[in-house]
Structure formats: C-alpha cells, structure tokens
Design a protein around this motif. Structure first.
Motif, PDB file in Angstrom:
ATOM      1  N   LEU A 163      95.846  58.667 -49.108  1.00 16.19           N
ATOM      2  CA  LEU A 163      96.699  57.628 -48.534  1.00 16.19           C
ATOM      3  C   LEU A 163      97.612  58.234 -47.469  1.00 16.19           C
ATOM      4  N   ILE A 164      97.388  57.830 -46.221  1.00 18.84           N
ATOM      5  CA  ILE A 164      98.189  58.317 -45.099  1.00 18.84           C
ATOM      6  C   ILE A 164      99.505  57.554 -45.013  1.00 18.84           C
ATOM      7  N   ARG A 165      99.436  56.216 -45.091  1.00 21.53           N
ATOM      8  CA  ARG A 165     100.632  55.391 -44.950  1.00 21.53           C
ATOM      9  C   ARG A 165     100.406  54.057 -45.630  1.00 21.53           C
ATOM     10  N   ALA A 166     101.480  53.525 -46.219  1.00 25.41           N
ATOM     11  CA  ALA A 166     101.474  52.174 -46.804  1.00 25.41           C
ATOM     12  C   ALA A 166     102.590  51.393 -46.129  1.00 25.41           C
ATOM     13  N   TYR A 167     102.215  50.450 -45.278  1.00 22.07           N
ATOM     14  CA  TYR A 167     103.179  49.620 -44.560  1.00 22.07           C
ATOM     15  C   TYR A 167     103.384  48.309 -45.311  1.00 22.07           C
ATOM     16  N   TYR A 168     104.618  47.832 -45.305  1.00 20.28           N
ATOM     17  CA  TYR A 168     104.954  46.534 -45.887  1.00 20.28           C
ATOM     18  C   TYR A 168     105.760  45.759 -44.850  1.00 20.28           C
ATOM     19  N   TYR A 169     105.285  44.562 -44.494  1.00 18.83           N
ATOM     20  CA  TYR A 169     105.900  43.753 -43.446  1.00 18.83           C
ATOM     21  C   TYR A 169     106.505  42.489 -44.037  1.00 18.83           C
ATOM     22  N   THR A 170     107.765  42.219 -43.680  1.00 18.81           N
ATOM     23  CA  THR A 170     108.395  40.980 -44.141  1.00 18.81           C
ATOM     24  C   THR A 170     109.544  40.590 -43.220  1.00 18.81           C
ATOM     25  N   ALA A 171     109.771  39.296 -43.152  1.00 19.82           N
ATOM     26  CA  ALA A 171     110.920  38.774 -42.410  1.00 19.82           C
ATOM     27  C   ALA A 171     112.090  38.659 -43.376  1.00 19.82           C
ATOM     28  N   LEU A 172     113.300  38.830 -42.857  1.00 19.09           N
ATOM     29  CA  LEU A 172     114.503  38.767 -43.685  1.00 19.09           C
ATOM     30  C   LEU A 172     115.439  37.687 -43.158  1.00 19.09           C
ATOM     31  N   ALA A 173     116.111  37.023 -44.080  1.00 15.57           N
ATOM     32  CA  ALA A 173     117.149  36.068 -43.694  1.00 15.57           C
ATOM     33  C   ALA A 173     118.274  36.843 -43.025  1.00 15.57           C
ATOM     34  N   GLU A 174     119.019  36.177 -42.164  1.00 15.47           N
ATOM     35  CA  GLU A 174     120.116  36.827 -41.437  1.00 15.47           C
ATOM     36  C   GLU A 174     121.088  37.531 -42.378  1.00 15.47           C
ATOM     37  N   ASP A 175     121.438  36.881 -43.468  1.00  9.77           N
ATOM     38  CA  ASP A 175     122.381  37.465 -44.418  1.00  9.77           C
ATOM     39  C   ASP A 175     121.596  38.281 -45.439  1.00  9.77           C
ATOM     40  N   VAL A 176     121.141  39.476 -45.031  1.00  9.19           N
ATOM     41  CA  VAL A 176     120.266  40.285 -45.871  1.00  9.19           C
ATOM     42  C   VAL A 176     120.956  40.794 -47.132  1.00  9.19           C
ATOM     43  N   GLU A 177     122.277  40.805 -47.157  1.00  8.43           N
ATOM     44  CA  GLU A 177     122.973  41.302 -48.345  1.00  8.43           C
ATOM     45  C   GLU A 177     122.745  40.398 -49.551  1.00  8.43           C
ATOM     46  N   VAL A 178     122.554  39.107 -49.314  1.00  6.92           N
ATOM     47  CA  VAL A 178     122.329  38.194 -50.432  1.00  6.92           C
ATOM     48  C   VAL A 178     120.870  37.773 -50.522  1.00  6.92           C
ATOM     49  N   SER A 179     120.020  38.348 -49.691  1.00  8.37           N
ATOM     50  CA  SER A 179     118.605  38.015 -49.705  1.00  8.37           C
ATOM     51  C   SER A 179     117.983  38.420 -51.037  1.00  8.37           C
ATOM     52  N   THR A 180     117.167  37.539 -51.600  1.00  4.32           N
ATOM     53  CA  THR A 180     116.515  37.844 -52.881  1.00  4.32           C
ATOM     54  C   THR A 180     115.464  38.931 -52.723  1.00  4.32           C
ATOM     55  N   ILE A 181     115.011  39.166 -51.505  1.00  4.84           N
ATOM     56  CA  ILE A 181     113.984  40.184 -51.283  1.00  4.84           C
ATOM     57  C   ILE A 181     114.595  41.570 -51.039  1.00  4.84           C
ATOM     58  N   ARG A 182     115.893  41.638 -50.825  1.00  2.00           N
ATOM     59  CA  ARG A 182     116.545  42.910 -50.504  1.00  2.00           C
ATOM     60  C   ARG A 182     116.282  44.010 -51.543  1.00  2.00           C
ATOM     61  N   PRO A 183     116.401  43.754 -52.846  1.00  2.00           N
ATOM     62  CA  PRO A 183     116.122  44.833 -53.814  1.00  2.00           C
ATOM     63  C   PRO A 183     114.690  45.366 -53.699  1.00  2.00           C
ATOM     64  N   LEU A 184     113.726  44.481 -53.454  1.00  2.00           N
ATOM     65  CA  LEU A 184     112.346  44.930 -53.282  1.00  2.00           C
ATOM     66  C   LEU A 184     112.216  45.796 -52.040  1.00  2.00           C
ATOM     67  N   ILE A 185     112.794  45.361 -50.936  1.00  2.00           N
ATOM     68  CA  ILE A 185     112.723  46.110 -49.683  1.00  2.00           C
ATOM     69  C   ILE A 185     113.326  47.500 -49.866  1.00  2.00           C
ATOM     70  N   ASP A 186     114.483  47.558 -50.507  1.00  2.00           N
ATOM     71  CA  ASP A 186     115.127  48.860 -50.744  1.00  2.00           C
ATOM     72  C   ASP A 186     114.250  49.749 -51.619  1.00  2.00           C
ATOM     73  N   TRP A 187     113.690  49.176 -52.688  1.00  2.00           N
ATOM     74  CA  TRP A 187     112.840  49.964 -53.583  1.00  2.00           C
ATOM     75  C   TRP A 187     111.625  50.495 -52.826  1.00  2.00           C
ATOM     76  N   LEU A 188     110.951  49.639 -52.080  1.00  4.21           N
ATOM     77  CA  LEU A 188     109.766  50.058 -51.326  1.00  4.21           C
ATOM     78  C   LEU A 188     110.113  51.178 -50.352  1.00  4.21           C
ATOM     79  N   ASP A 189     111.241  51.014 -49.667  1.00  6.19           N
ATOM     80  CA  ASP A 189     111.674  51.985 -48.670  1.00  6.19           C
ATOM     81  C   ASP A 189     111.896  53.371 -49.277  1.00  6.19           C
TER      82      ASP A 189
END
Length: 195
Positions: A43-69
């Motif tokens: 595995l060379i690279r695993a990319y994950y693409y997603t759009a984020l709401a402007e207020d990313v601090e309260v975004s429900t996807i933020r914990p996933l994005i941080d974990w993936l990162d």
C-alpha cells in the motif's frame, strides 16, 4: 484480483462510501479497511476525500477526519459551499471528484493498482485514463441495493469490481460498537457547554 507484489493506491470517495455502506447495512472500520488492503499488496497511499461544513469544530465527521489523518490516511477536504438556486431553494455543494482525479493521475506512475471506493459514474473517464497509463483498477461499490449504488458504465470500465457487501466481514465494524459509540457521542454532546 490482487497480487502481493503490487503497489496499491486507495482512493476513497468518503460521502459515496458512507452512503454505500449504509445501503448495505454496516459501518466501515477504517483500521480494518487499511489492514485488509495492506495485506493485499504494498500500500503506497490511502486517500480519503470529503467535504466539510464551514463550522468544522462541531462537524460530526471531524472525529473521523482527525482519526484518519493520524492513522495512515491522506485526508483531502474542502468546505461545503452553500448557494441559492434559480428557484430560491438553498443548496449545498461539496464535490471532490476533481481532487481525487488529479491525485490519482499524479500517482499513476507510482502504483500498479488503483482501488476506487465509489460508484460515481463521473469517475469512468478517470478509470480509462489510469488504464491507459498501465494501472489496473478495482472499483468497490455495491449492486445489492435497489437501485445499485454503482453506475453501470463505471462497473463495465473497471478491470475488477468488488461488491462492498462481500467485504463487510473483513472491513465492517462490530454492530455492538455502534451503540457504545453513539452513547459516547451523546454524552460528549450533553457535556459540551452551550453559549
């Protein structure tokens, strides 16, 4: 079909994968997903693409994005744009298709096999371009839902098609984890100070 000496690149259309997994009836365990494909080649690279709401601090996807990162994924995001259409309806737009396509084309000389997690027919020309560069392409989506979550032209163009439903035992989250995770999420919301 995968070969153990192949260089793999994963390209995950986050919104599409989420909708497909929900349609099939399971949650993705991204740690298991990464392990599964590390075991299928180099595995060379695993990319994950997603759009984020402007207020990313309260975004429900933020914990996933941080974990993936922090856990082996290259996360590509951009803000969701809101606009009003000609009929006065509020619309949101957050498409990362072009970012995914550019990254894939730039990686073409470094990988032997592209794994695309999306059923979006807009990626059909990208698959053809990758194949012209000598890269084999596996598309992962599903035909088990009504309607199918994969565009027919994309499925036909791919070298291989893997149904996400067939991967559920290998990359799915234990269903009992969902209840515990929801309870933790609700507890965090309940203890967040309100302005």
């Amino acid at each position: 079909m995968f070969y153990s000496d192949e260089r793999l690149g994963l390209f995950i259309d986050g919104a599409n994968l989420y909708a497909t997994a929900r349609g099939v009836g399971f949650d993705i365990d991204f740690r298991r997903l990464l392990r599964e494909f590390q075991g299928r080649g180099y595995l060379i690279r695993a990319y994950y693409y997603t759009a984020l709401a402007e207020d990313v601090e309260v975004s429900t996807i933020r914990p996933l994005i941080d974990w993936l990162d922090y856990n082996g994924y290259t996360v590509v995001t951009k803000p969701i744009k809101e606009f009003t259409d000609s009929q006065g309806r509020r619309k949101v737009k957050g498409n990362l298709d072009i970012e995914l396509a550019i990254d894939a084309l730039e990686m073409a000389e470094h990988i032997d096999h592209m794994v695309l997690f999306s059923g979006d027919g807009d990626f059909t020309p990208l698959v053809a371009a990758m194949q012209r560069r000598g890269v084999r392409v596996t598309v992962i989506s599903t035909v088990t839902t009504q309607p199918a979550m994969i565009a027919d032209d994309l499925r036909r163009r791919a070298d291989h098609f893997l149904d996400l439903a067939d991967l559920s035992q290998k990359i799915g989250r234990d269903p009992s984890e969902r209840a515990a995770r929801e309870a933790r999420r609700q507890a965090a919301i309940d203890t967040t100070p309100q302005p």
